[in-house]
Design an enzyme around this catalytic site. Sequence first.
Site, PDB file in Angstrom:
ATOM      1  N   TYR A  86      21.182  45.985   4.836  1.00 54.72           N
ATOM      2  CA  TYR A  86      22.476  45.858   5.530  1.00 54.72           C
ATOM      3  C   TYR A  86      23.144  44.547   5.100  1.00 54.72           C
ATOM      4  CZ  TYR A  86      19.486  48.795   8.503  1.00 54.72           C
ATOM      5  OH  TYR A  86      18.592  49.726   8.974  1.00 54.72           O
ATOM      6  N   GLN A 165      30.450  49.340  18.304  1.00 56.24           N
ATOM      7  CA  GLN A 165      29.031  49.356  18.749  1.00 56.24           C
ATOM      8  C   GLN A 165      28.964  48.828  20.180  1.00 56.24           C
ATOM      9  OE1 GLN A 165      26.875  47.207  15.628  1.00 56.24           O
ATOM     10  NE2 GLN A 165      25.763  49.083  15.112  1.00 56.24           N
ATOM     11  N   GLY A 224      24.263  52.508  18.253  1.00 56.59           N
ATOM     12  CA  GLY A 224      23.302  51.564  17.679  1.00 56.59           C
ATOM     13  C   GLY A 224      21.932  52.191  17.490  1.00 56.59           C
ATOM     14  N   ASP A 226      20.938  55.107  16.048  1.00 50.29           N
ATOM     15  CA  ASP A 226      21.567  56.139  15.232  1.00 50.29           C
ATOM     16  C   ASP A 226      20.970  57.541  15.358  1.00 50.29           C
ATOM     17  OD1 ASP A 226      22.656  53.768  14.429  1.00 50.29           O
ATOM     18  OD2 ASP A 226      22.040  53.929  12.342  1.00 50.29           O
ATOM     19  N   GLU A 461      12.251  44.671  11.063  1.00 49.96           N
ATOM     20  CA  GLU A 461      13.362  45.355  11.721  1.00 49.96           C
ATOM     21  C   GLU A 461      12.862  46.136  12.946  1.00 49.96           C
ATOM     22  OE1 GLU A 461      15.187  48.034   8.997  1.00 49.96           O
ATOM     23  OE2 GLU A 461      16.797  48.653  10.363  1.00 49.96           O
TER      24      GLU A 461
HETATM   25  C1  2M8 Z   1      21.527  50.590  11.750  1.00 53.77           C
HETATM   26  O1  2M8 Z   1      22.732  51.312  11.565  1.00 53.77           O
HETATM   27  C2  2M8 Z   1      23.377  51.391  10.280  1.00 53.77           C
HETATM   28  C3  2M8 Z   1      24.685  52.133  10.486  1.00 53.77           C
HETATM   29  O2  2M8 Z   1      25.512  51.392  11.348  1.00 53.77           O
HETATM   30  C4  2M8 Z   1      22.548  52.082   9.224  1.00 53.77           C
HETATM   31  O3  2M8 Z   1      21.545  52.754   9.551  1.00 53.77           O
HETATM   32  O4  2M8 Z   1      22.889  51.981   8.041  1.00 53.77           O
HETATM   33  C5  2M8 Z   1      21.216  50.594  13.249  1.00 53.77           C
HETATM   34  O5  2M8 Z   1      19.907  50.154  13.469  1.00 53.77           O
HETATM   35  C6  2M8 Z   1      22.225  49.728  13.995  1.00 53.77           C
HETATM   36  O6  2M8 Z   1      21.874  49.597  15.340  1.00 53.77           O
HETATM   37  C7  2M8 Z   1      22.324  48.331  13.365  1.00 53.77           C
HETATM   38  O7  2M8 Z   1      23.379  47.634  13.969  1.00 53.77           O
HETATM   39  C8  2M8 Z   1      22.561  48.403  11.855  1.00 53.77           C
HETATM   40  C9  2M8 Z   1      22.453  47.049  11.167  1.00 53.77           C
HETATM   41  O8  2M8 Z   1      21.267  46.389  11.563  1.00 53.77           O
HETATM   42  O9  2M8 Z   1      21.606  49.274  11.233  1.00 53.77           O
END
Ligand code: 2M8
Length: 489
Positions: A86, A165, A224, A226, A461
């Site tokens: 991310y 979110q 959040g 997902d 994570e």
């Molecule tokens: C996860 O969500 C993103 C999409 O928003 C992904 O899977 O790509 C979830 O765990 C979310 O709660 C979190 O905010 C994000 C970034 O850590 O990752």
Amino acid sequence: MTAGANPTRVDGAVTAEPTGVDGSVTADPTRVGAEVHPIRADPTRAAGGPAGSGGPTDPAGLRRLAVDTLDANWEHDHTVPSRTLYPHQWSWDSAFIAIGLAQIRPERAWQELASLFRAQWADGRVPHIVFNPAMRVGAYFPGPELWRSASVEGAPAVDTSGLVQPPVHALAALLAYRRAPDPAGLAALRRLYPALVAQQHYLATRRDVAGDGLVCIVHPWESGLDNSPAWDEPMAAVPAEASVMRAYRRHDTVHADAAHRPTDLDYARYLAIVAAYRDHGYADRPLADHHPFLVECPLFNAAFGSAEHALAEIAVLVGADPGPHRARAAQITEALLRRLHDPGTGTFQPRDLRTDRLVSARTVLGLAPLILPDLPARQADAIVVEARSARFGVARRMDRPLPTHDRTAPDFEPLRYWRGPSWLNIGWLVHRGLLTHGHPELAAGLRRSMIDLVGGAGCHEYFHPDTGAGLGSPAFSWTAALLLDLLAD
Ligand code: 2M8
């Protein structure tokens, strides 16, 4: 017929090949906590093997690991959740991160929130992703080419998603200030206050789709959590084919084990829902007529109510009137009780607005209203009973970490993302709720179990809900930040 019903309308395919597992790493990879190895690099942990060798166990070592993780993930004016998985800014991540930063680098805590709110839309929505223009195309999927925020009136200059979110930011700002109550913090709170109010105003006015005083989420990403089993029923009604994903290159499965992530069918549906919302210009007024996913989530709405409680306290600090915030907080708690309380289970369940039914899966989302200080004792007690049950196992001495889904359910999956694994942000919220409702011993047991998770595996994570093995990103920012918060209590 909805716009999301036609998978061919989903476009913006990303074909750029990521440059490698650490292709997006800009921090010095030799630093402790820098994320240079995908979880698959350690097969025992990826397979959910035994914990016990991954992290320091003394408080000073844990603190150092957390600080190093946050430093390695710092990017000019915000913290990326993870360098590989991310690499942009996420909304609720930044809130949790600010809580931890306030202890070690308070100026960064305020920068973190300020940079997020600079991307707030004119209608008050705080986007769930703020894209870093310096990142290469394809660093994350779905990127700006899918969202196309630049073409929407009222969107900021920087590319963002169009979703939101859980609004945990007012609470985070208040807690950050309490950790660092200096003039600079007060000035930052003063600047943030109107933006936090606008965020709540957007949710209260544009997202109250049912007109019942609760916020409706329009995509599982907004929760959040997902791929929580809570979304299986509403998601089943979203028309999409897994084969749609052949046109795309998923970024997440390059960096994490596909067996731990949402499926291709989940992603096909995620993209269909985004397309439905985007193709209506991210307009909220006509949602009830066409949108394929409309759900009232207990965690999201508990955060929404808790934000009003926090805003009341911030208002006092910055010389504004706390009265309207207190009144709205009371209304939200009342609406939660009226609409999402399930007398059958005693806890709270999401409501699918397309069927007007409560979903049946008993996930950890149902425990979240415990963070509301004005939740009546009867419902708070029922949540504590659920938390202590074999489903979630909260105890003074926990033998296993808090799972995100009922561990006795047949669809409990210990390795797959939000379908079972243990996450620190959820534990942190439940811990807060237990303290709020007079259960210090249970809170202490949960706190110990969360600290032990990081001690056993590092700042992962998420964690295997039986063994505590580290899963997902091995250098995850909110784990580090909330660990700091827990250690300081
Ligand atoms: C996860 O969500 C993103 C999409 O928003 C992904 O899977 O790509 C979830 O765990 C979310 O709660 C979190 O905010 C994000 C970034 O850590 O990752």
